[in-house]
Write a protein that holds these residues in place. Structure first.
Motif, PDB file in Angstrom:
ATOM      1  N   SER A 129       0.826  -1.212   0.000  1.00  0.00           N
ATOM      2  CA  SER A 129       0.000   0.000   0.000  1.00  0.00           C
ATOM      3  C   SER A 129       0.861   1.263   0.000  1.00  0.00           C
ATOM      4  N   ARG A 130       2.119   1.136   0.403  1.00  0.00           N
ATOM      5  CA  ARG A 130       3.027   2.274   0.425  1.00  0.00           C
ATOM      6  C   ARG A 130       4.000   2.152  -0.748  1.00  0.00           C
ATOM      7  N   HIS A 131       4.395   3.299  -1.290  1.00  0.00           N
ATOM      8  CA  HIS A 131       5.316   3.298  -2.428  1.00  0.00           C
ATOM      9  C   HIS A 131       6.738   3.630  -1.963  1.00  0.00           C
ATOM     10  N   ILE A 132       7.675   3.436  -2.873  1.00  0.00           N
ATOM     11  CA  ILE A 132       9.083   3.679  -2.548  1.00  0.00           C
ATOM     12  C   ILE A 132       9.325   5.185  -2.457  1.00  0.00           C
ATOM     13  N   HIS A 133       9.785   5.603  -1.309  1.00  0.00           N
ATOM     14  CA  HIS A 133      10.143   6.998  -1.038  1.00  0.00           C
ATOM     15  C   HIS A 133      11.590   7.224  -1.489  1.00  0.00           C
ATOM     16  N   ILE A 134      12.443   6.273  -1.112  1.00  0.00           N
ATOM     17  CA  ILE A 134      13.854   6.309  -1.482  1.00  0.00           C
ATOM     18  C   ILE A 134      14.377   4.875  -1.475  1.00  0.00           C
ATOM     19  N   ALA A 135      15.262   4.571  -2.416  1.00  0.00           N
ATOM     20  CA  ALA A 135      15.882   3.247  -2.478  1.00  0.00           C
ATOM     21  C   ALA A 135      17.339   3.409  -2.882  1.00  0.00           C
ATOM     22  N   CYS A 136      18.189   2.615  -2.272  1.00  0.00           N
ATOM     23  CA  CYS A 136      19.612   2.652  -2.606  1.00  0.00           C
ATOM     24  C   CYS A 136      20.096   1.214  -2.784  1.00  0.00           C
ATOM     25  N   PRO A 137      20.667   0.905  -3.953  1.00  0.00           N
ATOM     26  CA  PRO A 137      21.164  -0.456  -4.175  1.00  0.00           C
ATOM     27  C   PRO A 137      22.322  -0.799  -3.243  1.00  0.00           C
ATOM     28  N   ILE A 138      22.394  -2.053  -2.872  1.00  0.00           N
ATOM     29  CA  ILE A 138      23.515  -2.578  -2.099  1.00  0.00           C
ATOM     30  C   ILE A 138      24.472  -3.190  -3.114  1.00  0.00           C
ATOM     31  N   ILE A 139      25.640  -2.588  -3.262  1.00  0.00           N
ATOM     32  CA  ILE A 139      26.608  -3.058  -4.256  1.00  0.00           C
ATOM     33  C   ILE A 139      27.819  -3.597  -3.513  1.00  0.00           C
ATOM     34  N   ALA A 140      27.989  -4.920  -3.600  1.00  0.00           N
ATOM     35  CA  ALA A 140      29.094  -5.591  -2.908  1.00  0.00           C
ATOM     36  C   ALA A 140      29.960  -6.300  -3.937  1.00  0.00           C
ATOM     37  N   ALA A 141      31.247  -6.082  -3.865  1.00  0.00           N
ATOM     38  CA  ALA A 141      32.212  -6.695  -4.782  1.00  0.00           C
ATOM     39  C   ALA A 141      31.821  -6.437  -6.236  1.00  0.00           C
ATOM     40  N   GLY A 142      31.280  -5.251  -6.499  1.00  0.00           N
ATOM     41  CA  GLY A 142      30.933  -4.865  -7.858  1.00  0.00           C
ATOM     42  C   GLY A 142      29.589  -5.363  -8.364  1.00  0.00           C
ATOM     43  N   ASP A 143      28.892  -6.175  -7.581  1.00  0.00           N
ATOM     44  CA  ASP A 143      27.601  -6.724  -7.992  1.00  0.00           C
ATOM     45  C   ASP A 143      26.480  -6.163  -7.136  1.00  0.00           C
ATOM     46  N   VAL A 144      25.322  -5.954  -7.754  1.00  0.00           N
ATOM     47  CA  VAL A 144      24.150  -5.516  -7.005  1.00  0.00           C
ATOM     48  C   VAL A 144      23.607  -6.733  -6.258  1.00  0.00           C
ATOM     49  N   ALA A 145      23.551  -6.630  -4.936  1.00  0.00           N
ATOM     50  CA  ALA A 145      23.083  -7.741  -4.105  1.00  0.00           C
ATOM     51  C   ALA A 145      21.661  -7.521  -3.623  1.00  0.00           C
ATOM     52  N   GLY A 146      21.187  -6.273  -3.657  1.00  0.00           N
ATOM     53  CA  GLY A 146      19.858  -5.963  -3.160  1.00  0.00           C
ATOM     54  C   GLY A 146      19.707  -4.464  -3.012  1.00  0.00           C
ATOM     55  N   ALA A 147      18.833  -4.046  -2.088  1.00  0.00           N
ATOM     56  CA  ALA A 147      18.599  -2.612  -1.883  1.00  0.00           C
ATOM     57  C   ALA A 147      18.062  -2.361  -0.480  1.00  0.00           C
ATOM     58  N   VAL A 148      18.237  -1.131  -0.021  1.00  0.00           N
ATOM     59  CA  VAL A 148      17.637  -0.631   1.215  1.00  0.00           C
ATOM     60  C   VAL A 148      16.606   0.404   0.785  1.00  0.00           C
ATOM     61  N   LEU A 149      15.392   0.340   1.368  1.00  0.00           N
ATOM     62  CA  LEU A 149      14.315   1.226   0.953  1.00  0.00           C
ATOM     63  C   LEU A 149      13.599   1.850   2.130  1.00  0.00           C
ATOM     64  N   LEU A 150      13.065   3.023   1.900  1.00  0.00           N
ATOM     65  CA  LEU A 150      12.083   3.628   2.791  1.00  0.00           C
ATOM     66  C   LEU A 150      10.799   3.756   1.980  1.00  0.00           C
ATOM     67  N   LEU A 151       9.662   3.474   2.617  1.00  0.00           N
ATOM     68  CA  LEU A 151       8.363   3.570   1.960  1.00  0.00           C
ATOM     69  C   LEU A 151       7.544   4.689   2.591  1.00  0.00           C
TER      70      LEU A 151
END
Length: 180
Positions: A129-151
């Motif tokens: 029901s909530r949308h992404i307010h801000i998201a930042c990818p988690i980049i480890a060893a040059g690869d995108v592993a995931g993201a941290v988000l606020l909704l």
């Protein structure tokens, strides 16, 4: 376990092809790591490996702190699903598969900021029901592993400098934890 009815033979180098239909439905891409498990019954099980999944307990604590400090629902996801959630939308997001727009945000390899009023909202997963307010990818060893988000549920809100910095720090910290 669900039978697919698909049978594949092992070649002379010990390789087996995972059918395209299964790779597509399970979101397995070229280069993705797979964990291999065996059972006492002679079964061999392949499971997508999530390096950030190993930090699930730690990520859960981190999102709780973010949620309390910033007042927004906070999430950590790997490339496929939400692995930690805290706040009002926790139940509707936890352990859900990430949306295709969120996958694209991660693939872009740069922070996403909701531009505010009138902009199209991006949801982290189906049923949110909530949308992404801000998201930042988690980049480890040059690869995108995931993201941290606020909704948020506020269609007009734009991320503050404090929120941007906190999410960037969270993503960088989790990436560093994965690299060690």
């Amino acid at each position: 376990m669900k039978a697919t009815g698909i049978v594949r033979r092992i070649d002379d180098l010990g390789r087996v092809v995972i059918p395209k239909e299964i790779r597509r439905t399970q979101r397995i891409r070229e280069g993705d790591p797979l964990e291999i498990f065996t059972t006492g019954d002679g079964e061999v099980i392949f499971k997508k490996y999530s390096p950030i999944g190993e930090l699930a307990d730690f990520a859960a604590q981190y999102v709780e702190v973010l949620q309390k400090a910033l007042g927004h629902t906070a999430l950590v996801c790997d490339r496929d699903s939400v692995i930690a959630a805290a706040g009002a939308a926790r139940r509707e997001c936890a352990e859900k598969r990430v949306s295709i727009p969120l996958e694209k945000i991660m693939d872009a390899r740069k922070p996403f900021l909701h531009p505010g009023e009138g902009a199209e909202r991006v949801f982290p997963c189906e049923g949110a029901s909530r949308h992404i307010h801000i998201a930042c990818p988690i980049i480890a060893a040059g690869d995108v592993a995931g993201a941290v988000l606020l909704l948020t549920d506020d269609k007009t809100a734009t991320p503050t400098a404090e929120e941007q910095k906190a999410i960037w720090i969270a993503a960088a910290f989790l990436a560093k934890q994965m690299e060690e």
